[in-house]
Design a protein around this motif. Structure first.
Motif, PDB file in Angstrom:
ATOM      1  N   PHE A   1       9.618   0.566   6.363  1.00  0.00           N
ATOM      2  CA  PHE A   1       8.712   1.253   5.452  1.00  0.00           C
ATOM      3  C   PHE A   1       7.685   2.120   6.195  1.00  0.00           C
ATOM      4  O   PHE A   1       7.035   2.977   5.592  1.00  0.00           O
ATOM      5  N   MET A   2       7.549   1.927   7.505  1.00  0.00           N
ATOM      6  CA  MET A   2       6.675   2.779   8.321  1.00  0.00           C
ATOM      7  C   MET A   2       7.462   3.883   9.021  1.00  0.00           C
ATOM      8  O   MET A   2       6.884   4.865   9.474  1.00  0.00           O
ATOM      9  N   ARG A   3       8.759   3.720   9.113  1.00  0.00           N
ATOM     10  CA  ARG A   3       9.570   4.664   9.867  1.00  0.00           C
ATOM     11  C   ARG A   3       9.641   6.009   9.128  1.00  0.00           C
ATOM     12  O   ARG A   3       9.733   6.060   7.918  1.00  0.00           O
ATOM     13  N   GLY A   4       9.628   7.069   9.886  1.00  0.00           N
ATOM     14  CA  GLY A   4       9.618   8.402   9.308  1.00  0.00           C
ATOM     15  C   GLY A   4       8.227   9.013   9.297  1.00  0.00           C
ATOM     16  O   GLY A   4       8.087  10.240   9.224  1.00  0.00           O
ATOM     17  N   TRP A   5       7.192   8.181   9.355  1.00  0.00           N
ATOM     18  CA  TRP A   5       5.825   8.680   9.437  1.00  0.00           C
ATOM     19  C   TRP A   5       5.448   8.899  10.902  1.00  0.00           C
ATOM     20  O   TRP A   5       6.120   8.441  11.819  1.00  0.00           O
TER      21      TRP A   5
ATOM     22  N   GLU B   1       0.833  -1.205   0.000  1.00  0.00           N
ATOM     23  CA  GLU B   1       0.000   0.000   0.000  1.00  0.00           C
ATOM     24  C   GLU B   1       0.869   1.256   0.000  1.00  0.00           C
ATOM     25  O   GLU B   1       0.579   2.217  -0.710  1.00  0.00           O
ATOM     26  N   PHE B   2       1.937   1.265   0.802  1.00  0.00           N
ATOM     27  CA  PHE B   2       2.871   2.391   0.774  1.00  0.00           C
ATOM     28  C   PHE B   2       3.431   2.584  -0.634  1.00  0.00           C
ATOM     29  O   PHE B   2       3.557   3.707  -1.125  1.00  0.00           O
ATOM     30  N   TYR B   3       3.777   1.483  -1.270  1.00  0.00           N
ATOM     31  CA  TYR B   3       4.375   1.545  -2.603  1.00  0.00           C
ATOM     32  C   TYR B   3       3.372   2.044  -3.637  1.00  0.00           C
ATOM     33  O   TYR B   3       3.689   2.915  -4.462  1.00  0.00           O
ATOM     34  N   ASP B   4       2.150   1.514  -3.579  1.00  0.00           N
ATOM     35  CA  ASP B   4       1.150   1.840  -4.598  1.00  0.00           C
ATOM     36  C   ASP B   4       0.636   3.270  -4.470  1.00  0.00           C
ATOM     37  O   ASP B   4       0.389   3.939  -5.485  1.00  0.00           O
ATOM     38  N   THR B   5       0.462   3.730  -3.245  1.00  0.00           N
ATOM     39  CA  THR B   5      -0.111   5.070  -3.036  1.00  0.00           C
ATOM     40  C   THR B   5       0.949   6.155  -2.951  1.00  0.00           C
ATOM     41  O   THR B   5       0.618   7.346  -2.921  1.00  0.00           O
ATOM     42  N   LYS B   6       2.229   5.759  -2.886  1.00  0.00           N
ATOM     43  CA  LYS B   6       3.334   6.714  -2.744  1.00  0.00           C
ATOM     44  C   LYS B   6       3.131   7.637  -1.538  1.00  0.00           C
ATOM     45  O   LYS B   6       3.456   8.824  -1.570  1.00  0.00           O
ATOM     46  N   GLY B   7       2.587   7.080  -0.489  1.00  0.00           N
ATOM     47  CA  GLY B   7       2.336   7.871   0.710  1.00  0.00           C
ATOM     48  C   GLY B   7       1.656   7.040   1.773  1.00  0.00           C
ATOM     49  O   GLY B   7       1.648   5.810   1.721  1.00  0.00           O
TER      50      GLY B   7
END
Length: 246
Positions: free
Chosen positions: A120-124, A94-100
Motif C-alpha cells: 500500500f506504500m509502493r508506488g509513492w 489512512e491511505f484508504y480514507d484519504t485516497k492518497g
C-alpha cells in the motif's frame, strides 16, 4: 519545524542503532523527531502513545525492511511484531480514507531491497539513505521533502511564443502568382485590379483601331470633302465629283 515520527521494527540491535542515528541526525538538522527509544525509561501505554504520535506527526517515516513488511502483513508469529502490525494497519487505513498520501514516506536504509516496502506504500515517493549526512544524496532528498523545499526551481512563465506557419494556406496564392484562381473567375495568379486594367487596355486598343480605320476612309478638308479610297490600280482621290489617279 516539521514533526516527524519514525515507524520501524526492533528486529536487531544493529538496526535499532541505525534508526537511532537517523533520528538524531534529523533532530540536529531542525526536525522535531519522535522515536520510541527516546522514552524507553518511562512507563507508557505504548499503543496509545504510538497512536498519538501518528496523529500529531506532519510526516511518518517508515523504515522498511523485509521484517517490517512481514510484520505489517501479519506474516510472523502472533507474539512478534504486534506494534508494527498495529501501526501498519493505522497507516493503511489512512491511505484508504484519504485516497492518497501527503505525509507517509517509506525509507530504505543502506542496500535494502525495494520489495521491502509494503504494497500500500509502493508506488509513492521513497528515499534511500546510506548515511544520515548532508553528503548523502538520499538524506538530502529526504530533507527537501520534510522541509517542503524544491530541489529545482522553475523559471517564470514568459509570453506565449508566436510561431510562423510551416506551409502556405491552401486558399492563399503563392508568391509566384501561379497557385489557385481568384474568386472572380479571373486568370490564375492575377489580382482583380490587374484583370480590369488589362480589360480596359484591350478596349482602348480596339477603339483606337476602329477610329484609325474610319480616318482612312474619310478626311474632312477645309475647302471641301476629299475621300481617299482604293481601286484595283492604286489609291485615288475623289473630290468635287471628279476622280483623279494619284
Amino acid at each position: 519545524m516539521p514533526k516527524v515520527f519514525i515507524s520501524y521494527s526492533q528486529e536487531s540491535d544493529a538496526h535499532k542503532a541505525r534508526v537511532l542515528a537517523l533520528a538524531q541526525a534529523l533532530r540536529r538538522d531542525g526536525m522535531e523527531v519522535e522515536l520510541d527509544q527516546f522514552h524507553a525509561h518511562r512507563i507508557l501505554d505504548w499503543p496509545r502513545w504510538c497512536l498519538e504520535q501518528l496523529r500529531k506527526a506532519d510526516f511518518v517515516l517508515c523504515v522498511c525492511t523485509r521484517e517490517y513488511r512481514d510484520r505489517v502483513y501479519g506474516d510472523v508469529p502472533a507474539s512478534t511484531g504486534n506494534g508494527v502490525h498495529w501501526e501498519g494497519s493505522v497507516l493503511d487505513d489512512e491511505f484508504y480514507d484519504t485516497k492518497g498520501n501527503r505525509r507517509i514516506l517509506p525509507l530504505l536504509l543502506m542496500s535494502e531491497s525495494g520489495d521491502s516496502i509494503p504494497d500500500f506504500m509502493r508506488g509513492w515517493t521513497y528515499c534511500r539513505v546510506t548515511e544520515p549526512e548532508m553528503s548523502d544524496a538520499g538524506y538530502v532528498q529526504m530533507l527537501h521533502i520534510l522541509l517542503a523545499e524544491p530541489v529545482v526551481i522553475p523559471v517564470p512563465i514568459g509570453s506565449r511564443v508566436k510561431l510562423p506557419p510551416s506551409s502556405p494556406s491552401p486558399t492563399t496564392p503563392s508568391a509566384s502568382g501561379t497557385s489557385g484562381r481568384t474568386s472572380g473567375g479571373g486568370a490564375a495568379g492575377k489580382s482583380p485590379s490587374r484583370k480590369w486594367w488589362l480589360i480596359g487596355l484591350a478596349v482602348l486598343l480596339l477603339a483606337g483601331g476602329w477610329w484609325i480605320g474610319r480616318g482612312n476612309e474619310s478626311v474632312q478638308a477645309d475647302h471641301g470633302s476629299i475621300a481617299i479610297g482604293r481601286d484595283n490600280t492604286g489609291p485615288v482621290a475623289v473630290g468635287g465629283g471628279a476622280q483623279t489617279e494619284k
